[in-house]
Scaffold this motif. Structure first.
Motif, PDB file in Angstrom:
ATOM      1  N   LEU A 163      31.261  27.953  32.756  1.00 52.71           N
ATOM      2  CA  LEU A 163      31.138  29.321  33.277  1.00 52.71           C
ATOM      3  C   LEU A 163      32.424  30.096  33.055  1.00 52.71           C
ATOM      4  CD1 LEU A 163      29.238  31.251  34.795  1.00 52.71           C
ATOM      5  CD2 LEU A 163      30.214  30.416  36.922  1.00 52.71           C
ATOM      6  N   LEU A 164      33.572  29.437  33.230  1.00 49.46           N
ATOM      7  CA  LEU A 164      34.851  30.100  33.028  1.00 49.46           C
ATOM      8  C   LEU A 164      35.023  30.518  31.569  1.00 49.46           C
ATOM      9  CD1 LEU A 164      37.517  30.801  34.571  1.00 49.46           C
ATOM     10  CD2 LEU A 164      38.470  28.713  33.599  1.00 49.46           C
TER      11      LEU A 164
ATOM     12  N   PHE B 282      23.580  34.831  42.328  1.00 49.08           N
ATOM     13  CA  PHE B 282      24.205  35.133  41.034  1.00 49.08           C
ATOM     14  C   PHE B 282      23.155  35.618  40.039  1.00 49.08           C
ATOM     15  CE2 PHE B 282      26.528  33.913  37.103  1.00 49.08           C
ATOM     16  CZ  PHE B 282      27.732  34.549  37.366  1.00 49.08           C
ATOM     17  N   ARG B 283      22.009  34.907  39.998  1.00 47.65           N
ATOM     18  CA  ARG B 283      20.917  35.300  39.095  1.00 47.65           C
ATOM     19  C   ARG B 283      20.321  36.642  39.499  1.00 47.65           C
ATOM     20  NH1 ARG B 283      19.698  29.669  39.411  1.00 47.65           N
ATOM     21  NH2 ARG B 283      18.227  30.080  41.125  1.00 47.65           N
ATOM     22  N   THR B 284      20.170  36.853  40.819  1.00 47.57           N
ATOM     23  CA  THR B 284      19.596  38.108  41.323  1.00 47.57           C
ATOM     24  C   THR B 284      20.447  39.304  40.907  1.00 47.57           C
ATOM     25  OG1 THR B 284      18.646  36.992  43.236  1.00 47.57           O
ATOM     26  CG2 THR B 284      18.934  39.373  43.415  1.00 47.57           C
TER      27      THR B 284
ATOM     28  N   ASN C  18      40.963  36.141  34.917  1.00 47.13           N
ATOM     29  CA  ASN C  18      42.134  36.577  35.673  1.00 47.13           C
ATOM     30  C   ASN C  18      42.702  35.429  36.509  1.00 47.13           C
ATOM     31  OD1 ASN C  18      40.277  36.346  37.732  1.00 47.13           O
ATOM     32  ND2 ASN C  18      40.338  38.498  38.332  1.00 47.13           N
ATOM     33  N   PHE C  19      43.737  35.733  37.255  1.00 48.40           N
ATOM     34  CA  PHE C  19      44.424  34.729  38.062  1.00 48.40           C
ATOM     35  C   PHE C  19      43.474  34.091  39.064  1.00 48.40           C
ATOM     36  CE2 PHE C  19      47.162  33.224  41.474  1.00 48.40           C
ATOM     37  CZ  PHE C  19      48.192  32.604  40.772  1.00 48.40           C
ATOM     38  N   SER C  20      42.606  34.919  39.663  1.00 46.11           N
ATOM     39  CA  SER C  20      41.688  34.420  40.685  1.00 46.11           C
ATOM     40  C   SER C  20      40.710  33.392  40.112  1.00 46.11           C
ATOM     41  CB  SER C  20      40.926  35.595  41.307  1.00 46.11           C
ATOM     42  OG  SER C  20      39.952  35.151  42.207  1.00 46.11           O
ATOM     43  N   ALA C  21      40.141  33.694  38.947  1.00 51.71           N
ATOM     44  CA  ALA C  21      39.160  32.791  38.339  1.00 51.71           C
ATOM     45  C   ALA C  21      39.800  31.463  37.935  1.00 51.71           C
ATOM     46  CB  ALA C  21      38.514  33.455  37.125  1.00 51.71           C
ATOM     47  N   LEU C  22      40.982  31.546  37.326  1.00 53.91           N
ATOM     48  CA  LEU C  22      41.668  30.325  36.910  1.00 53.91           C
ATOM     49  C   LEU C  22      42.100  29.494  38.116  1.00 53.91           C
ATOM     50  CD1 LEU C  22      43.841  31.845  34.045  1.00 53.91           C
ATOM     51  CD2 LEU C  22      41.927  30.271  33.749  1.00 53.91           C
ATOM     52  N   SER C  23      42.546  30.186  39.175  1.00 51.10           N
ATOM     53  CA  SER C  23      42.954  29.477  40.391  1.00 51.10           C
ATOM     54  C   SER C  23      41.779  28.748  41.022  1.00 51.10           C
ATOM     55  CB  SER C  23      43.561  30.452  41.402  1.00 51.10           C
ATOM     56  OG  SER C  23      44.759  30.994  40.924  1.00 51.10           O
ATOM     57  N   SER C  24      40.601  29.373  40.966  1.00 49.52           N
ATOM     58  CA  SER C  24      39.405  28.742  41.528  1.00 49.52           C
ATOM     59  C   SER C  24      39.098  27.430  40.824  1.00 49.52           C
ATOM     60  CB  SER C  24      38.207  29.694  41.425  1.00 49.52           C
ATOM     61  OG  SER C  24      38.400  30.840  42.213  1.00 49.52           O
ATOM     62  N   LEU C  25      39.186  27.448  39.486  1.00 51.69           N
ATOM     63  CA  LEU C  25      38.915  26.219  38.734  1.00 51.69           C
ATOM     64  C   LEU C  25      40.015  25.180  38.983  1.00 51.69           C
ATOM     65  CD1 LEU C  25      37.059  24.742  36.821  1.00 51.69           C
ATOM     66  CD2 LEU C  25      38.269  25.777  34.895  1.00 51.69           C
TER      67      LEU C  25
ATOM     68  N   HIS D 104      33.405  37.746  40.504  1.00 48.50           N
ATOM     69  CA  HIS D 104      32.107  37.082  40.691  1.00 48.50           C
ATOM     70  C   HIS D 104      32.109  35.703  40.037  1.00 48.50           C
ATOM     71  CE1 HIS D 104      31.016  41.463  40.953  1.00 48.50           C
ATOM     72  NE2 HIS D 104      30.479  41.009  42.069  1.00 48.50           N
ATOM     73  N   PHE D 105      32.672  35.645  38.811  1.00 53.53           N
ATOM     74  CA  PHE D 105      32.786  34.362  38.128  1.00 53.53           C
ATOM     75  C   PHE D 105      33.654  33.399  38.935  1.00 53.53           C
ATOM     76  CE2 PHE D 105      31.572  36.864  34.329  1.00 53.53           C
ATOM     77  CZ  PHE D 105      30.633  36.012  33.786  1.00 53.53           C
ATOM     78  N   ALA D 106      34.752  33.941  39.503  1.00 50.34           N
ATOM     79  CA  ALA D 106      35.680  33.104  40.273  1.00 50.34           C
ATOM     80  C   ALA D 106      34.967  32.450  41.453  1.00 50.34           C
ATOM     81  CB  ALA D 106      36.865  33.939  40.756  1.00 50.34           C
ATOM     82  N   CYS D 107      34.116  33.227  42.134  1.00 47.76           N
ATOM     83  CA  CYS D 107      33.359  32.678  43.268  1.00 47.76           C
ATOM     84  C   CYS D 107      32.435  31.550  42.823  1.00 47.76           C
ATOM     85  CB  CYS D 107      32.542  33.782  43.938  1.00 47.76           C
ATOM     86  SG  CYS D 107      33.486  34.802  45.079  1.00 47.76           S
ATOM     87  N   MET D 108      31.745  31.773  41.699  1.00 53.53           N
ATOM     88  CA  MET D 108      30.817  30.751  41.204  1.00 53.53           C
ATOM     89  C   MET D 108      31.560  29.524  40.697  1.00 53.53           C
ATOM     90  SD  MET D 108      27.729  31.343  41.786  1.00 53.53           S
ATOM     91  CE  MET D 108      27.121  29.962  40.833  1.00 53.53           C
TER      92      MET D 108
END
Length: 602
Positions: free
Chosen positions: A517-518, A482-484, A525-532, A497-501
């Motif tokens: 991070l969120l 993520f940092r790289t 988006n839906f993916s990021a919120l679903s991840s959390l 990318h945020f969703a993965c992290m």
């Protein structure tokens, strides 16, 4: 004239002057073979008119038209006295036959001297049109010194040269500096902008052209402008152009009508595109039909696309490879592998050889059907027609083998390249494929090899490697990647990318950091919120889960996933009353739980 010429020559008729020979030679260039012109040349030699300037100039043009450049140069070299006209004829002929460098040398050695005495814009335009960029820039400088750089013909040729080299700003300066513009110069400029992807630039120039009113757009102009509307998804502007086309009576022009169909379909107005298609009845060609069929496929109107395909024969039109590829690709992209294969086999039975586009379109269908046998057949066919080394096809093969679970076969294709492709696509296919098959170490191996080979990773590369980290719980590696991505490569972070992290942090029990991070995402988006939400489920944090379900319900009403996750969370905590409430909410909002299915294809 075609019938009379051999008889006149055979009878030994003496034409009054070399001008007559020039006029006849000019008409003979419209024929498909040079035989009559060769006979006339023999007659010209017999009557000793070959040194006449007009005759020799016409002979030079005639031989150039048929690609007989040695003969054209011989006629030119035997002229006792040279002028602008024969030099222009030879330079133009050389350029049209792919020998623009030689044309430039003729201009430099002979034409330039004549231009200093009698500046000629036709000659300047001809030499620029045929030569390369470096030579063209030199001619542009000469034109500037001689004061003809603003001439409409010279300017048009120069801006076309700059556009061909991708120098849009150079072309723009030439266009804006022209004292006079005609429809050809406008068309050269807007078509160049279109080729270089400056869609808004095309629309701005067209607005200025219409506002000025001095030069009226023609069919070629409208085709470029409609192409820009398609690229920029400017449907309202496109509809305005459609009205303009109708006003000037060009809506029935095949080329313009086809561009209208393409524009409407690509901008999501399928019914407008189909109306234009119907109105073109009697004027439609294969390209028109292909545009309409492609439009149907883009809108997932597969049945209508098939109907149109079957109607091609009604107008005596035979589908070409582009038509077949549209059908194959369309079915393949919508996961209809069986239909894609049916058209692929049908295409081959019609005697049409599968091209690169066909193969790359059918391979995803093999993945959809998990049909390794068909995929291997396509691979074998590619080897037989020497397409196995194509990087684009290799990427599709890697993707197919990975999705069929044959990572070792995918690796063989990847390893066949001694010099690895610089396009990150095949690298991405390897990383995502290894991740899909749970071969995480191999995925990281490819990523590190990519860095060693100095291949520039893109955002998809990092999304793939972050997904591998997330699925394997590799928090430390994920944070490093993520940092790289941010510090070393300066890539813009997408919600994915945020969703993965977020998912990775949540799986590692660091829910607070995942929430922080969120919060950094402007519009999660839906993916990021679903991840959390999934992470809160793992940590049994019902308060966070409830808040996220409300946000997810707003984003994607009707999706049962968030409700099911929250219900499972309540159940794990023994909160059965809340489980019952969730079910009532789902019933009230008419949200149905999607039943799981398994697919087995042999």
């Amino acid at each position: 004239m075609n019938c009379e010429l051999p008889r006149l020559i055979a009878g030994g008729h003496h034409f009054a002057a070399g001008h007559h020979f020039a006029a006849i030679l000019a008409s003979l260039t419209a024929l498909t073979t040079p035989c009559h012109g060769l006979a006339l040349h023999a007659h010209i030699l017999k009557l000793a008119y070959h040194h006449h300037t007009h005759t020799a100039t016409s002979l030079t043009s005639f031989y150039s038209r048929f690609g007989h450049l040695t003969d054209a140069r011989k006629v030119f070299d035997e002229m006792p006295e040279l002028s602008i006209a024969p030099v222009t004829a030879l330079v133009s002929g050389l350029g049209q036959n792919g020998r623009g460098g030689e044309g430039f040398r003729v201009f430099r050695d002979i034409g330039l001297r004549l231009c200093r005495v009698n500046v000629n814009s036709d000659l300047m335009a001809s030499v620029v049109a045929g030569c390369g960029v470096m030579e063209g820039i030199q001619v542009h400088c000469v034109g500037f010194k001689l004061g003809v750089e603003r001439d409409v013909y010279v300017g048009t040729a120069v801006l076309t040269m700059y556009m061909g080299a991708g120098d849009v700003e150079g072309a723009r300066r030439v266009f804006e500096g022209m004292l006079e513009r005609n429809v050809v110069s406008y068309n050269a400029f807007v078509s160049g902008l279109l080729r270089n992807g400056d869609y808004q630039g095309v629309l701005r120039v067209f607005r200025g052209m219409v506002k000025d009113g001095t030069v009226l757009p023609n069919a070629v102009t409208f085709v470029s402008v409609l192409g820009a509307c398609s690229g920029a998804k400017e449907i309202e502007f496109g509809r305005g152009v459609h009205g303009f086309v109708v006003k000037v009576g060009l809506w029935f022009d095949t080329m313009v009508g086809t561009a209208l169909i393409d524009m409407h379909c690509k901008c999501g107005s399928l019914h407008w595109g189909y109306d234009a298609f119907v109105q073109l009845r009697g004027k439609r060609n294969l390209i028109t039909w292909n545009s309409m069929i492609a439009g149907m496929m883009m809108s997932n109107e597969c049945e209508n696309a098939v109907e149109l395909f079957n109607r091609l024969g009604d107008e005596g039109i035979v589908p070409d490879s582009a038509t077949w590829n549209t059908m194959i690709h369309g079915f393949s992209q919508y996961g209809k592998g069986a239909e894609a294969f049916m058209f692929f086999k049908k295409m081959q039975s019609q005697g049409i050889a599968a091209e690169l586009k066909s193969l790359t379109s059918i391979l995803p269908a093999c993945s959809t059907l998990c049909s390794l046998k068909n995929g291997k057949e396509i691979h074998g066919y590619a080897i037989r027609i020497n397409l196995n080394d194509d990087a684009f096809l290799a990427t599709s093969l890697v993707d197919m083998y990975m999705k069929c679970g044959e990572s070792s076969l995918a690796r063989k294709i990847f390893d066949q390249f001694e010099n690895k492709p610089v396009d990150p696509a095949i690298w991405n296919a390897m990383i995502s494929g290894y991740g899909r098959n749970r071969e995480d170490e191999s995925a990281f191996e490819i990523f590190h090899l990519m860095q060693e080979e100095n291949i520039q990773p893109n955002s998809i590369t990092f999304l793939n490697i972050l997904s591998v980290c997330s699925s394997n719980g590799e928090l430390e590696k994920g944070q490093q990647v993520f940092r790289t991505m941010i510090k070393e490569y300066g890539l813009i972070l997408a919600p994915e990318h945020f969703a993965c992290m977020v998912d990775l942090l949540g799986r590692s029990g660091q829910l607070d950091k995942a929430k922080e991070l969120l919060a950094d995402i402007p519009e999660p988006n839906f993916s990021a919120l679903s991840s959390l939400l999934n992470a809160s489920g793992c940590n049994l944090d019902a308060m966070v889960g409830e808040d996220l379900v409300e946000k997810l319900a707003e984003l994607k009403l009707g999706n049962s996933g968030p409700f099911v996750t929250l219900s499972n969370m309540y159940a794990a905590m023994g909160r059965w009353k809340d489980v019952k409430k969730i079910r009532h909410v789902m019933d009230f909002q008419k949200v149905k739980k999607v039943c799981a299915r398994s697919l087995s294809v042999t």
